[in-house]
Design a protein around this motif. Structure first.
Motif, PDB file in Angstrom:
ATOM      1  N   LYS A 222     -11.976  13.151  -8.369  1.00 38.43           N
ATOM      2  CA  LYS A 222     -11.769  12.382  -9.609  1.00 38.43           C
ATOM      3  C   LYS A 222     -10.705  11.290  -9.434  1.00 38.43           C
ATOM      4  O   LYS A 222     -10.044  10.887 -10.370  1.00 38.43           O
ATOM      5  N   ARG A 223     -10.535  10.803  -8.176  1.00 39.90           N
ATOM      6  CA  ARG A 223      -9.563   9.737  -7.927  1.00 39.90           C
ATOM      7  C   ARG A 223     -10.284   8.466  -7.468  1.00 39.90           C
ATOM      8  O   ARG A 223     -11.117   8.518  -6.569  1.00 39.90           O
ATOM      9  N   ARG A 224      -9.908   7.360  -8.103  1.00 36.69           N
ATOM     10  CA  ARG A 224     -10.577   6.098  -7.764  1.00 36.69           C
ATOM     11  C   ARG A 224     -10.166   5.630  -6.372  1.00 36.69           C
ATOM     12  O   ARG A 224      -9.106   6.010  -5.847  1.00 36.69           O
ATOM     13  N   VAL A 225     -10.990   4.791  -5.803  1.00 49.84           N
ATOM     14  CA  VAL A 225     -10.789   4.274  -4.452  1.00 49.84           C
ATOM     15  C   VAL A 225     -10.367   2.812  -4.544  1.00 49.84           C
ATOM     16  O   VAL A 225     -10.786   2.092  -5.449  1.00 49.84           O
ATOM     17  N   THR A 226      -9.525   2.387  -3.621  1.00 50.63           N
ATOM     18  CA  THR A 226      -9.183   0.956  -3.510  1.00 50.63           C
ATOM     19  C   THR A 226     -10.021   0.349  -2.379  1.00 50.63           C
ATOM     20  O   THR A 226     -10.075   0.900  -1.275  1.00 50.63           O
ATOM     21  N   TYR A 227     -10.677  -0.757  -2.665  1.00 50.16           N
ATOM     22  CA  TYR A 227     -11.401  -1.493  -1.621  1.00 50.16           C
ATOM     23  C   TYR A 227     -10.543  -2.662  -1.163  1.00 50.16           C
ATOM     24  O   TYR A 227     -10.168  -3.528  -1.961  1.00 50.16           O
ATOM     25  N   GLU A 228     -10.222  -2.676   0.127  1.00 50.52           N
ATOM     26  CA  GLU A 228      -9.474  -3.790   0.705  1.00 50.52           C
ATOM     27  C   GLU A 228     -10.482  -4.828   1.172  1.00 50.52           C
ATOM     28  O   GLU A 228     -11.472  -4.494   1.830  1.00 50.52           O
ATOM     29  N   TYR A 229     -10.208  -6.077   0.842  1.00 53.18           N
ATOM     30  CA  TYR A 229     -11.248  -7.090   1.008  1.00 53.18           C
ATOM     31  C   TYR A 229     -10.613  -8.437   1.342  1.00 53.18           C
ATOM     32  O   TYR A 229      -9.808  -8.960   0.580  1.00 53.18           O
TER      33      TYR A 229
END
Length: 346
Positions: free
Chosen positions: A256-263
């Motif tokens: 239930k933890r959101r993910v960070t997308y590095e871009y």
């Protein structure tokens, strides 16, 4: 000649207790030594002052403390510090201290070189020479914490596994290092202050979820179109976006933890509306945020930072679709300490 002595930090607390019983001493000595090694971070048996000289001599005969040394330290104009860290076998990795007004972050390495082949990253050119042991990762954090106190007068607040190497290709040792960093017997740091950044190894992301880890997950994405991602990150042929998305859905379902997308947005590579639309679609799989990262050149120009108008287009479209987005300005570029630049030029 290779030392016959064992690396004492490879032993668990119970194994240390068993050692002392085996030499006719008391088991609690193992607890004392364990505390000196992990909680107090000593690298010399003579510093273990609540243990008799005779016992210290016995430890010296049987064990070695393989510790890192900061071989050189560079300071950036913006306060960033880069360490060239020499390991016990002569290999060198790099770690970085990034200070801001609200936090001080340690960026630590998990491999000598890297297992993967991202074309835009200097570390990938070194190839993987070996994995780091848990204590070698732990020592990087201890060294940066001391530097944060010395140079910025505040303790270390955050840790990112974003240095040299792919952390999920050194899974066991990385998790053991995090256990020691977060344990009350180690540094007692909250796992919520730790982020593991991966280029995206689906099977291992699922394993993280199954192991119920408490730290944050960031994914180095850079393209949500399979063909483009393979062009800039050739290993993605084996770890497809479809598999990656499925593993991240599994992660979110479990944690239930959101993910960070590095871009990173590059000129003529991923700077069109089609690229943004693909990213938005990928982001709709699970709650997430996008971190747009400034590119730090490492080569003769194959990769160039996209125009500001392209970055603005990404921000506008992501925000319109209610996807949180931040822009991360690079720190430490003048000492090659910024994202993607760690390459042991020393």
């Amino acid at each position: 000649m290779v030392s016959e002595k064992k690396d004492i930090r490879a032993l668990s607390k119970q194994e240390l207790r068993d050692f002392f019983v085996s030499i006719g001493d008391q088991a609690f000595r193992g607890n004392q030594v364990y505390e000196w090694l992990w909680n107090k971070g000593v690298h010399n048996f003579d510093e273990m002052t609540n243990i008799s000289k005779e016992t210290r001599a016995h430890l010296e005969q049987n064990f070695v403390i393989n510790h890192i040394e900061v071989d050189s330290l560079q300071k950036s104009n913006d306060g960033t510090i880069k360490n060239a860290v020499k390991l016990h076998d002569g290999f060198v990795v790099e770690s970085v201290l990034i200070p801001t007004k609200s936090r001080t972050t340690a960026c630590v390495s998990s491999q000598v070189g890297c297992s993967l082949d991202c074309k835009f990253c200097a570390t990938s050119r070194l190839k993987r020479m070996r994995n780091l042991n848990p204590d070698e990762i732990f020592d990087q954090v201890v060294a940066i914490h001391k530097e944060s106190l010395l140079y910025h007068d505040k303790p270390l607040s955050n840790i990112v596994y974003m240095g040299m190497g792919e952390p999920l290709m050194n899974y066991k040792n990385v998790l053991e290092s995090i256990n020691m960093i977060t344990s009350e017997e180690g540094l007692g740091m909250s796992p919520k202050r730790i982020t593991l950044s991966t280029s995206g190894v689906p099977k291992m992301i699922k394993k993280l979820a199954d192991d119920e880890v408490k730290f944050h997950l960031a994914v180095s994405l850079h393209a949500a179109i399979q063909e483009t991602r393979e062009q800039i990150m050739p290993f993605a042929k084996n770890f497809t976006l479809e598999d990656l998305r499925e593993s991240l859905e599994y992660w979110y379902k479990k944690t239930k933890r959101r993910v960070t997308y590095e871009y990173i947005v590059w000129n003529n590579i991923n700077d069109t509306e089609k690229d943004v639309d693909a990213l938005i679609q990928f982001c709709q799989a699970i709650p997430c945020k996008v971190n747009l990262i400034e590119y730090n050149p490492i080569d003769d120009g194959e990769f160039q930072q996209a125009a500001n108008s392209a970055i603005d287009m990404y921000i506008e479209k992501l925000e319109h679709n209610k996807i949180p987005v931040t822009v991360r300005r690079s720190r430490g570029k003048d000492i090659d300490a910024a994202c993607g630049q760690l390459a042991n030029k020393s």
